[in-house]
Motif scaffolding. Structure first.
Motif, PDB file in Angstrom:
ATOM      1  N   THR A  89       1.020  -1.527  -0.247  1.00  0.00           N
ATOM      2  CA  THR A  89      -0.504   0.028   0.158  1.00  0.00           C
ATOM      3  C   THR A  89       0.970   1.305   0.201  1.00  0.00           C
ATOM      4  OG1 THR A  89      -2.191  -1.199   1.131  1.00  0.00           O
ATOM      5  CG2 THR A  89      -1.725   0.606   1.641  1.00  0.00           C
ATOM      6  N   GLY A  90       0.664   2.173  -1.094  1.00  0.00           N
ATOM      7  CA  GLY A  90       1.469   3.662  -0.747  1.00  0.00           C
ATOM      8  C   GLY A  90       2.568   3.160  -1.442  1.00  0.00           C
ATOM      9  N   ILE A  91       2.624   2.603  -2.685  1.00  0.00           N
ATOM     10  CA  ILE A  91       3.975   2.029  -3.086  1.00  0.00           C
ATOM     11  C   ILE A  91       4.352   3.149  -4.324  1.00  0.00           C
ATOM     12  CG2 ILE A  91       3.656  -0.323  -4.741  1.00  0.00           C
ATOM     13  CD1 ILE A  91       6.675   0.703  -2.544  1.00  0.00           C
ATOM     14  N   GLY A  92       3.587   3.472  -4.857  1.00  0.00           N
ATOM     15  CA  GLY A  92       3.507   4.080  -6.229  1.00  0.00           C
ATOM     16  C   GLY A  92       2.298   3.719  -7.118  1.00  0.00           C
ATOM     17  N   LYS A  93       1.812   2.489  -6.703  1.00  0.00           N
ATOM     18  CA  LYS A  93       0.634   1.931  -8.307  1.00  0.00           C
ATOM     19  C   LYS A  93      -0.026   2.946  -8.680  1.00  0.00           C
ATOM     20  CE  LYS A  93      -0.912  -0.731  -5.119  1.00  0.00           C
ATOM     21  NZ  LYS A  93      -0.716  -0.695  -4.103  1.00  0.00           N
ATOM     22  N   SER A  94      -0.408   3.568  -8.390  1.00  0.00           N
ATOM     23  CA  SER A  94      -1.758   3.979  -9.574  1.00  0.00           C
ATOM     24  C   SER A  94      -1.069   5.437  -9.540  1.00  0.00           C
ATOM     25  CB  SER A  94      -2.631   4.638  -8.258  1.00  0.00           C
ATOM     26  OG  SER A  94      -3.499   3.922  -7.378  1.00  0.00           O
ATOM     27  N   THR A  95       0.080   5.664  -8.842  1.00  0.00           N
ATOM     28  CA  THR A  95       1.106   7.329  -9.728  1.00  0.00           C
ATOM     29  C   THR A  95       1.168   6.460 -11.249  1.00  0.00           C
ATOM     30  OG1 THR A  95       1.500   7.705  -7.624  1.00  0.00           O
ATOM     31  CG2 THR A  95       2.397   9.213  -9.223  1.00  0.00           C
TER      32      THR A  95
ATOM     33  N   GLU B  64      -7.622   5.896  -1.846  1.00  0.00           N
ATOM     34  CA  GLU B  64      -6.201   5.327  -1.385  1.00  0.00           C
ATOM     35  C   GLU B  64      -6.886   4.187  -0.575  1.00  0.00           C
ATOM     36  OE1 GLU B  64      -4.484   7.528   1.285  1.00  0.00           O
ATOM     37  OE2 GLU B  64      -3.881   9.227  -0.606  1.00  0.00           O
ATOM     38  N   ALA B  65      -5.986   3.100  -0.699  1.00  0.00           N
ATOM     39  CA  ALA B  65      -6.459   2.147   0.017  1.00  0.00           C
ATOM     40  C   ALA B  65      -5.392   2.161   1.476  1.00  0.00           C
ATOM     41  CB  ALA B  65      -5.626   0.824   0.008  1.00  0.00           C
TER      42      ALA B  65
ATOM     43  N   LYS C 260       9.428   3.897  -6.343  1.00  0.00           N
ATOM     44  CA  LYS C 260      10.062   4.696  -6.157  1.00  0.00           C
ATOM     45  C   LYS C 260      11.501   5.208  -6.101  1.00  0.00           C
ATOM     46  CE  LYS C 260       5.762   6.128  -2.569  1.00  0.00           C
ATOM     47  NZ  LYS C 260       5.897   6.430  -1.236  1.00  0.00           N
TER      48      LYS C 260
ATOM     49  N   ASP D 258      13.198   6.876  -7.062  1.00  0.00           N
ATOM     50  CA  ASP D 258      13.917   8.693  -6.636  1.00  0.00           C
ATOM     51  C   ASP D 258      14.560   7.894  -4.915  1.00  0.00           C
ATOM     52  OD1 ASP D 258      11.377   8.542  -6.042  1.00  0.00           O
ATOM     53  OD2 ASP D 258      11.096  10.076  -5.711  1.00  0.00           O
TER      54      ASP D 258
ATOM     55  N   VAL E 293      10.293   6.021 -11.323  1.00  0.00           N
ATOM     56  CA  VAL E 293      10.178   6.882 -10.460  1.00  0.00           C
ATOM     57  C   VAL E 293       8.239   7.346 -11.546  1.00  0.00           C
ATOM     58  CG1 VAL E 293      10.310   9.593  -9.627  1.00  0.00           C
ATOM     59  CG2 VAL E 293      11.793   8.108 -10.378  1.00  0.00           C
ATOM     60  N   GLY E 294       7.211   7.742 -10.165  1.00  0.00           N
ATOM     61  CA  GLY E 294       6.139   8.117 -11.218  1.00  0.00           C
ATOM     62  C   GLY E 294       5.547   9.712  -9.675  1.00  0.00           C
TER      63      GLY E 294
ATOM     64  N   ARG F 253       9.230  15.269 -10.036  1.00  0.00           N
ATOM     65  CA  ARG F 253       8.317  15.641  -8.544  1.00  0.00           C
ATOM     66  C   ARG F 253       9.205  16.332  -7.807  1.00  0.00           C
ATOM     67  NH1 ARG F 253       6.163  11.085  -6.786  1.00  0.00           N
ATOM     68  NH2 ARG F 253       6.507  12.082  -4.864  1.00  0.00           N
TER      69      ARG F 253
HETATM   70  P1  GTP Z   1      -2.685   2.564  -2.376  1.00  0.00           P
HETATM   71  O1  GTP Z   1      -3.341   2.174  -3.909  1.00  0.00           O
HETATM   72  O2  GTP Z   1      -3.353   3.323  -1.824  1.00  0.00           O
HETATM   73  O3  GTP Z   1      -1.933   1.372  -2.410  1.00  0.00           O
HETATM   74  O4  GTP Z   1      -1.112   3.452  -2.740  1.00  0.00           O
HETATM   75  P2  GTP Z   1      -0.514   3.317  -4.088  1.00  0.00           P
HETATM   76  O5  GTP Z   1       0.350   2.333  -4.213  1.00  0.00           O
HETATM   77  O6  GTP Z   1      -1.394   3.091  -5.686  1.00  0.00           O
HETATM   78  O7  GTP Z   1       0.085   5.026  -4.052  1.00  0.00           O
HETATM   79  P3  GTP Z   1       0.203   6.074  -4.640  1.00  0.00           P
HETATM   80  O8  GTP Z   1       0.709   6.147  -6.456  1.00  0.00           O
HETATM   81  O9  GTP Z   1      -0.819   6.745  -4.419  1.00  0.00           O
HETATM   82  O10 GTP Z   1       1.110   6.842  -3.856  1.00  0.00           O
HETATM   83  C1  GTP Z   1       1.252   7.155  -2.894  1.00  0.00           C
HETATM   84  C2  GTP Z   1       3.057   8.294  -2.830  1.00  0.00           C
HETATM   85  O11 GTP Z   1       3.842   8.000  -2.636  1.00  0.00           O
HETATM   86  C3  GTP Z   1       2.109   9.173  -2.708  1.00  0.00           C
HETATM   87  O12 GTP Z   1       2.167  10.583  -2.096  1.00  0.00           O
HETATM   88  C4  GTP Z   1       2.576  10.081  -4.166  1.00  0.00           C
HETATM   89  O13 GTP Z   1       3.217  11.134  -4.608  1.00  0.00           O
HETATM   90  C5  GTP Z   1       3.842   9.026  -3.937  1.00  0.00           C
HETATM   91  N1  GTP Z   1       4.756   8.450  -4.959  1.00  0.00           N
HETATM   92  C6  GTP Z   1       4.110   7.803  -6.075  1.00  0.00           C
HETATM   93  N2  GTP Z   1       5.209   8.121  -6.791  1.00  0.00           N
HETATM   94  C7  GTP Z   1       6.580   8.546  -6.095  1.00  0.00           C
HETATM   95  C8  GTP Z   1       7.965   7.916  -6.631  1.00  0.00           C
HETATM   96  O14 GTP Z   1       8.542   7.165  -8.176  1.00  0.00           O
HETATM   97  N3  GTP Z   1       8.861   8.226  -5.666  1.00  0.00           N
HETATM   98  C9  GTP Z   1       8.032   9.373  -4.724  1.00  0.00           C
HETATM   99  N4  GTP Z   1       9.336  10.157  -3.758  1.00  0.00           N
HETATM  100  N5  GTP Z   1       6.550   8.942  -4.299  1.00  0.00           N
HETATM  101  C10 GTP Z   1       6.119   8.332  -4.978  1.00  0.00           C
END
Ligand code: GTP
Ligand code: MG
Length: 433
Positions: A53-59, A73-74, A187, A189, A240-241, A256
């Motif tokens: 969760t929060g690893i940046g999948k959606s981004t 957001e999960a 991520k 970066d 990097v997303g 970013r």
């Molecule tokens: P869930 O769906 O809730 O599991 O999260 P997710 O995996 O879809 O992650 P999401 O894309 O919502 O990103 C979570 C956070 O990580 C956000 O604050 C993004 O801005 C940040 N983020 C996403 N991609 C990157 C990246 O490549 N580098 C960094 N430093 N942060 C990132």
């Protein structure tokens, strides 16, 4: 058709002869017809995102397709991993793409992660099963069937710089025969360039030593063999997303922006010096999307279909034996099923009889115990009754004796009273005399 006819047709197949044409007839347009038909029909592509969760999948999905998908957001409190598919209709030039993004929500959040892979495996299998059921229908409509089979699994690795977590290894191992896996370091970066290089080597070493098969970009098509071979050596891609647009020079790029004012790379996420985002997009979308769809059908689905049909009792004939007959297999399977059903019925009947006997015995034993208890109580009661009777008799005797004594005392008392009342009279008489 009789078996002999079948044998005659299948064995007597002459070698085709090569002939040259006297002029242009037009079947060289077949590839164009194929393209035109496919374009009219549209394409489907299904991506599974697995990562914590929060690893940046959606981004990353938003960055890859340069759009904003609906995201939710999960939370970190999911009881188990849940698969959430979302389908979108996209169009580029005249090509329609039905894109499904499936999120493995809550992955890595449970305390016990032993079964985290199971909902993912079940989801992939369920899509294969739906397709197989459609194929097995008498009236099938595969032409307009929405194919939901997963074509690629993007596996998001946490940029720890150490080694793969056992959860990652177990999950990838469980998935590798069911789906094309492309591992990516998310991520990127947050890790330095030299660390990233070492991390990539370590990950690949661990995947190889644990026998995890990841998707290899195909090198059999000359047109893409070279680029695919080079890209295979870059796996896992470090990405990097970003959905933010930042002004670099006089250009707006996806990048970013950090509090200390550093913009990631010279040209954001598309800067190939810093991350492999462009490589991933090239490989996944521009070069190998069709191969991923192809591999899903010819390798992963084929394996699922074979195992499933074998499980159902279907078999291919080997060279010498009779050709495979659907009717015979069905009959054999039906007989097997019926005898199994009969055996189960008999087993259940026997179980029921045994249970009844057991209960009967238990009831009898209980009855005997109750009877014994009753007899014992009866004896106790009689004993008590006898004692009480004895006590009553004793009491009665005592009462009688008491009454007798009382009567005697009363008699004595009345005699004494009589005697004392006579004495003064005698004294008076004596005085007179
Ligand atoms: P869930 O769906 O809730 O599991 O999260 P997710 O995996 O879809 O992650 P999401 O894309 O919502 O990103 C979570 C956070 O990580 C956000 O604050 C993004 O801005 C940040 N983020 C996403 N991609 C990157 C990246 O490549 N580098 C960094 N430093 N942060 C990132
Ligand atoms: Mg998300």
């Amino acid at each position: 058709m009789a078996a002999t006819d079948l044998e005659r047709f299948s064995s007597a197949e002459p070698e085709p002869r090569s002939l040259s044409l006297g002029g242009h007839v037009g079947f060289d347009s077949l590839p164009d017809q194929l393209v035109s038909k496919s374009v009219t029909q549209g394409f489907s592509f299904n991506i599974l995102c697995v990562g914590e969760t929060g690893i940046g999948k959606s981004t990353l999905m938003n960055t890859l397709f340069n759009t904003t998908f609906e995201t939710e957001e999960a939370s970190h409190h999911e009881e188990c991993v849940r698969l959430r598919p979302q389908t979108y209709d996209l169009q580029e030039s005249n090509v329609q793409l039905k894109l499904t993004i499936v999120d493995a929500v809550g992955f890595g959040d449970q305390i016990n992660k032993d079964e985290s892979y199971r909902p993912i495996v079940d989801y992939i299998d369920a899509q294969f099963e739906n397709y197989l059921q459609e194929e097995l229908k008498i009236r099938r409509s595969l032409f307009d069937y929405h194919d939901t089979r997963i074509h690629v699994c993007l596996y998001f690795i946490t940029p720890t710089g150490h080694s793969l977590k056992s959860l990652d290894l177990v999950t990838m191992k469980k998935l590798d025969s069911k789906v094309n896996i492309i591992p990516i370091i998310a991520k990127a970066d947050t890790i330095s360039k030299s660390e990233l290089h070492k991390f990539k080597i370590k990950i690949m070493g661990e995947l190889v030593s644990n026998g995890v098969q990841i998707y290899q970009f195909p090198t059999d098509d000359e047109a893409v063999a070279e680029i695919n071979a080079v890209m295979n050596a870059h796996l896992p891609f470090a990405v990097v997303g970003s959905t933010e647009e930042v002004k670099v020079g006089n250009k707006l790029v996806r990048a970013r922006q950090y509090p200390w004012g550093v913009v990631q790379g010279e040209c954001g996420v598309e800067n190939e010096n810093h991350c492999d985002f462009v490589k991933l997009r090239e490989m996944l979308i521009r070069v190998n999307m069709e191969d991923l769809r192809e591999q899903t059908h010819s390798r992963h689905y084929e394996l699922y279909r074979r195992c499933k049909l074998e499980e159902m009792g279907f078999q291919d004939s080997d060279g010498d034996s009779q050709p495979f007959s659907l009717q015979e297999t069905y009959e054999a399977k039906r007989k097997e099923f019926l005898s199994e059903l009969q055996r189960k019925e008999e087993e259940m009947r026997q179980m029921f009889v045994n249970k009844v006997k057991e209960t009967e015995l238990e009831l009898k034993e209980k009855e005997r115990e109750l009877h014994e208890k009753f007899e014992h109580l009866k004896r106790l009661h009689q004993e008590e009754k006898r004692k009480v009777e004895e006590k009553r008799r004793e009491l009665e005797e005592e009462t009688n004796a008491f009454n007798r004594r009382k009567a005697a005392v009363e008699a004595l008392q009345s005699q004494a009273l009589h005697a004392t009342s006579q004495q003064p009279l005698r004294k008076d008489k004596d005085k007179k005399n």
